[in-house]
Design a protein around this motif. Structure first.
Motif, short mmCIF file in Angstrom:
data_model
loop_
_atom_site.label_atom_id
_atom_site.label_comp_id
_atom_site.label_asym_id
_atom_site.label_seq_id
_atom_site.Cartn_x
_atom_site.Cartn_y
_atom_site.Cartn_z
N THR A 110 0.84 -1.20 0.00
CA THR A 110 0.00 0.00 0.00
C THR A 110 0.87 1.25 0.00
N PRO A 111 0.35 2.37 -0.50
CA PRO A 111 1.09 3.63 -0.42
C PRO A 111 1.47 4.00 1.00
N ALA A 112 0.61 3.69 1.95
CA ALA A 112 0.91 4.03 3.35
C ALA A 112 2.13 3.28 3.85
N LEU A 113 2.26 2.00 3.48
CA LEU A 113 3.45 1.23 3.86
C LEU A 113 4.68 1.74 3.12
N LEU A 114 4.52 2.11 1.86
CA LEU A 114 5.65 2.59 1.08
C LEU A 114 6.21 3.88 1.67
N GLU A 115 5.34 4.70 2.23
CA GLU A 115 5.76 5.98 2.83
C GLU A 115 6.74 5.79 3.97
N LYS A 116 6.73 4.62 4.58
CA LYS A 116 7.67 4.35 5.67
C LYS A 116 9.10 4.21 5.15
N TYR A 117 9.24 3.95 3.84
CA TYR A 117 10.55 3.77 3.23
C TYR A 117 10.96 4.95 2.37
#
Length: 370
Positions: A7-14
């Motif tokens: 998800t984009p939300a998970l990607l934002e963590k990286y």
């Protein structure tokens, strides 16, 4: 795999995402899902906005483009639908049966030519492999089977074993291929002794190949190298089918390094595919043929005999076409496989007029060589 970034939300963590990037990402993944192993994500150089590894795994706003200067796009450039025999079997060439074993992959590559089905429920995957093997047994013209997808190595090991067992005693079947990008994006799968034992045992009975899919030299990591070595020590032959991609490997130096490194770790360079005119792929990944044929030729000039064994290929609806080179602005192609309904087309030569933007056979007018 449960920890993949989806998800984009998970990607934002990286990676930091702007509001616009996040909105575009949400729009793209609603149509074509995102699925990135954390291992592969770790190969990205976060300070490089044009990082080739990122281009292959992270959705971009370019995927919203469905028309443009490169020409028409299609959902099915390889003609899968018209050769669908049901229950996951595609029988395009008389001597080869392709079994679509699953719609899932360890990673959903942004350049995938089966993008319309990978990660999405569909009716083109195998439902009953015993019935699929019966189809193969009932067609003695079939000399080899490709188990593909999706990625068959995403199936449980006992399922892979059962699939292979159902093919083992078919006398007219000379060999089996398990097509997979897992050695590249999730090499840890090939550290599992149970899987390697299944592959080793089958290979003693019937030759087993693994065509894999390295596109960039930075994908050839110590982990991927070990995965390939494990397959080779199990007795398997490993080949590579790369895709020629804008912004990833469309320069002579990168292509040369890729092919040389493949040979170094024991992989045979087999095909370099021209990127297909797939919707939401073509306009940011496809290289015009007029430009591409020169890039490939310059790369080949720097390679030794083993590294340059690959064929530069168009995987077209009419069959596989080798791009042999060009004479001035005329592209020379040789058809190396033809559909079973047109066997007379195999081994014919085709001459097409190169254009500045033409990236596919259908874009180029027919001409005479003289």
């Amino acid at each position: 795999m449960k920890n993949n970034v989806t998800t984009p939300a998970l990607l934002e963590k990286y990676f930091p995402l702007s509001a616009r990037e996040k909105a575009d990402l949400e729009q793209v993944v609603a149509v074509h899902p995102m699925n990135i192993p954390r291992y592969y994500l770790s190969l990205i150089r976060p300070d490089d906005p044009n990082d080739p590894i990122r281009k292959m795994c992270v959705p971009g706003s370019e995927e919203l483009i469905v028309v443009g200067a490169m020409g028409d796009t299609t959902k099915d450039p390889y003609g899968d639908d018209k050769h669908d025999k049901g229950n996951g079997i595609l029988h395009k060439y008389s001597y080869t049966a392709l079994v679509v074993a699953t719609e899932y992959c360890a990673m959903y590559c942004r350049h995938c030519f089966r993008k319309r089905m990978v990660g999405l429920s569909n009716d083109q995957t195998v439902r009953n492999f015993q019935e699929a093997s019966k189809y193969i047994a009932d067609h003695p013209e079939i000399s080899n089977v490709v188990i593909s997808g999706g990625d068959p190595f995403l199936l449980p090991t006992d399922v892979i074993k059962a699939m292979l067992e159902s093919l083992k005693d078919i006398p007219h079947l000379n060999y089996v291929r398990l097509g997979s990008r897992a050695p590249v994006v999730y090499p840890m799968r090939f550290f599992e002794p149970e899987l390697l034992d299944v592959l080793r045992r089958f290979n003693r009975e019937k030759t087993l190949f693994v065509p894999t899919h390295f596109n960039h030299p930075r994908e050839i990591t110590p982990e991927a190298t070990q995965a390939v070595l494990n397959l080779r020590e199990a007795g398997l032959n490993v080949h590579n089918q790369a895709v020629f991609l804008r912004g990833v490997n469309d320069d002579p130096e990168t292509l040369t390094e890729l092919m040389n490194d493949l040979v170094r770790i024991g992989i045979n360079p087999y095909y370099l595919y021209q990127c297909m005119p797939v919707a939401r792929v073509r306009h940011h990944f496809q290289v015009p043929l007029k430009e591409g044929v020169d890039i490939v030729d310059r790369a080949r000039q720097q390679m030794d005999g083993h590294a340059k064994r690959f064929k530069f290929i168009i995987g077209h609806d009419i069959g596989k076409l080798e791009i042999c080179g060009r004479v001035d602005d005329k592209l020379i192609l040789k058809q190396i496989h033809a559909r079973s309904e047109h066997p007379e087309e195999a081994s014919r030569m085709l001459i097409r007029q190169l254009t500045d933007n033409g990236g596919w056979l259908d874009d180029l007018p027919e001409v005479e060589l003289a």
